[in-house]
Scaffold this active site. Structure first.
Site, mmCIF file in Angstrom:
data_model
loop_
_atom_site.group_PDB
_atom_site.id
_atom_site.type_symbol
_atom_site.label_atom_id
_atom_site.label_comp_id
_atom_site.label_asym_id
_atom_site.label_seq_id
_atom_site.Cartn_x
_atom_site.Cartn_y
_atom_site.Cartn_z
ATOM 1 N N GLN A 1 0.796 -1.217 0.000
ATOM 2 C CA GLN A 1 0.000 0.000 0.000
ATOM 3 C C GLN A 1 0.834 1.275 0.000
ATOM 4 O O GLN A 1 0.324 2.341 -0.369
ATOM 5 C CB GLN A 1 -0.936 -0.001 1.211
ATOM 6 C CG GLN A 1 -1.989 -1.102 1.146
ATOM 7 C CD GLN A 1 -2.886 -1.129 2.364
ATOM 8 O OE1 GLN A 1 -2.674 -1.923 3.261
ATOM 9 N NE2 GLN A 1 -3.888 -0.262 2.400
ATOM 10 N N HIS B 1 0.550 -9.472 4.478
ATOM 11 C CA HIS B 1 -0.509 -8.454 4.517
ATOM 12 C C HIS B 1 -1.223 -8.457 3.162
ATOM 13 O O HIS B 1 -1.033 -7.568 2.340
ATOM 14 C CB HIS B 1 0.068 -7.080 4.843
ATOM 15 C CG HIS B 1 -0.951 -6.102 5.348
ATOM 16 N ND1 HIS B 1 -0.876 -5.490 6.579
ATOM 17 C CD2 HIS B 1 -2.104 -5.642 4.795
ATOM 18 C CE1 HIS B 1 -1.911 -4.687 6.756
ATOM 19 N NE2 HIS B 1 -2.672 -4.770 5.666
ATOM 20 N N ASN C 1 -2.066 -10.822 8.470
ATOM 21 C CA ASN C 1 -2.998 -9.727 8.702
ATOM 22 C C ASN C 1 -4.403 -10.115 8.257
ATOM 23 O O ASN C 1 -4.605 -10.540 7.116
ATOM 24 C CB ASN C 1 -2.567 -8.479 7.924
ATOM 25 C CG ASN C 1 -3.534 -7.327 8.127
ATOM 26 O OD1 ASN C 1 -3.597 -6.745 9.203
ATOM 27 N ND2 ASN C 1 -4.328 -7.002 7.102
ATOM 28 N N GLU C 2 -5.354 -9.982 9.161
ATOM 29 C CA GLU C 2 -6.773 -10.141 8.874
ATOM 30 C C GLU C 2 -7.096 -11.367 8.019
ATOM 31 O O GLU C 2 -7.627 -11.260 6.903
ATOM 32 C CB GLU C 2 -7.313 -8.875 8.195
ATOM 33 C CG GLU C 2 -7.196 -7.643 9.075
ATOM 34 C CD GLU C 2 -7.831 -6.396 8.486
ATOM 35 O OE1 GLU C 2 -8.025 -5.423 9.233
ATOM 36 O OE2 GLU C 2 -8.126 -6.399 7.270
#
Length: 413
Positions: free
Chosen positions: A24, A115, A159-160
């Protein structure tokens, strides 16, 4: 928690900071499945993103000036292992320099190993659905931990995971854009196996090298699931979603004794109102009539600070420390960003007062960045990005948050 004239004093040693994710902010992540997907199916292309790969020291100087004592970052698997079994010495050296740049500024690194993005070779050869996925992920993580382990205490393996599996394999909005409960279950199972293997490996490597005891977790996305009505279907759907999307992954890892703390990502409320008893309706339908309205962020997510308090109380049963690994707002006007942070920190302080061992708060995000399928439109950053010139500009909200980071005190205002 100490209360004086409405002021809230957070515990000594509390971790204050913000978070980023490699794809990102870094730019040029050409070897990943997301990069390929962006070229043909994405709304926008990440391109140079924030050029954080080369400008990370500038960004960490900003974090230090804002009194952050912790920063969450991710290592990009596609850079470290661009071809299966072949590791990039340059990428490993780069991430070692990134971590040392944080340490030199007195900022505790919190390192995420996955991620959302995958190497293209991995995605094309079965990805997380393949039974070889846990072993492949372990091999990559082992290479990273052996380089960074002496500098890093806090590790987040994945992540998540429930967001990854739901968006990629249930709702079909992220690559590979599948819609299959069976495939979703298979990926979830492999991610559990992968985390457990990496958890044990990190602890073993630290023992072998005589390093301090690590703290290893996942970053679990949790939503405040509120029944729209008092009927059985709304209440059952809320309970079911909480068990599946909020707790199932954590439960699986707790059973395997593979969590040192719980990383919690919290953003929003979901007002649950299934239209029928079908499984997809029970798992995804929400209120469309704006019952029980609350403010919303710029992409329409409900702003519901009390949900963070409620979820933290539910996590108390695990008897593990909790780190807020992400919490943030995309906003058109910066004033609403500080209100969001302030109100959510009040929820954190209430939870600490109720006996929940919260150890840190990391705002999402340090920088405006590429927000996956939503592109560059949403602005989450404490620091504003000019994507044309790559100029960074500190927002007023970040200065108010900086005072909390500096003092450990949240004022009543």
């Amino acid at each position: 928690m100490c209360y004086t004239s409405g002021m809230k004093k957070f515990p000594d040693g509390f971790l204050w900071g913000a978070a980023t994710a490699a794809h990102q902010v870094e730019g040029g992540n050409i070897g990943s499945d997301w990069w390929e997907w962006e070229q043909t199916r994405g709304r926008e292309r990440s391109g140079d993103a924030c050029r954080h790969y080369e400008l990370y020291e500038r960004d960490f100087d900003l974090a230090r000036s804002l009194h952050h004592n912790a920063h969450r970052l991710s290592v990009e698997w596609a850079r470290v292992e661009p071809q299966e079994g072949r590791f990039s010495d340059d990428a490993l050296k780069h991430y070692a320099e990134v971590v040392l740049a944080l340490k030199d500024r007195g900022i505790e690194p919190v390192v995420t190993l996955h991620h959302f993005t995958n190497p293209l070779w991995f995605a094309r050869d079965g990805g997380w659905e393949d039974r070889r996925a846990p072993g492949r992920f372990l091999r990559y993580c082992d290479a990273v931990v052996r380089i960074l382990g002496k500098h890093v205490r806090y590790w987040i393996t994945i992540n998540e995971p429930t967001i990854y599996v739901s968006h990629s394999f249930l709702f079909g909005v992220w690559p590979p854009q599948a819609r299959s409960l069976w495939r979703m279950w298979r990926v979830s199972r492999n991610m559990v196996r992968a985390h457990v293997a990496v958890f044990r490996m990190i602890h073993q490597v630290c023992r072998d090298f005589g390093l301090r005891e690590p703290a290893v977790s996942i970053a679990q996305h949790m939503t405040a699931l509120v029944p729209c009505g008092s009927g059985l279907r709304c209440r059952f759907a809320s309970w079911l979603r909480h068990k599946i999307f909020n707790e199932s992954f954590v439960d699986a890892l707790v059973r395997r004794r593979a969590l040192d703390f719980i990383g919690l990502n919290y953003y929003s409320r979901q007002l649950v109102e299934p239209s029928n008893w079908g499984i997809r309706s029970l798992l995804s339908d929400v209120c469309r009539e704006n019952h029980r309205p609350v403010p919303k962020n710029s992409v329409g997510w409900d702003i519901y600070p009390e949900g963070l308090y409620e979820l933290l109380l539910k996590l108390k049963k695990y008897d593990l420390p909790v780190m807020i690994a992400e919490n943030g707002i995309c906003a058109e006007e910066d004033a609403s960003r500080w209100i969001f942070i302030r109100d959510h920190l009040r929820s954190v302080s209430r939870a600490i007062g109720a006996g929940v061992p919260v150890t840190g708060y990391l705002y999402w995000s340090l920088l405006d960045n590429f927000e996956w399928e939503k592109g560059f439109g949403p602005r989450f950053g404490l620091v504003e990005m000019n994507y044309r010139t790559f100029e960074r500009k500190v927002r007023p909200s970040s200065l108010k948050y900086a005072e909390v980071c500096r003092t450990g005190v949240l004022s009543a205002e």
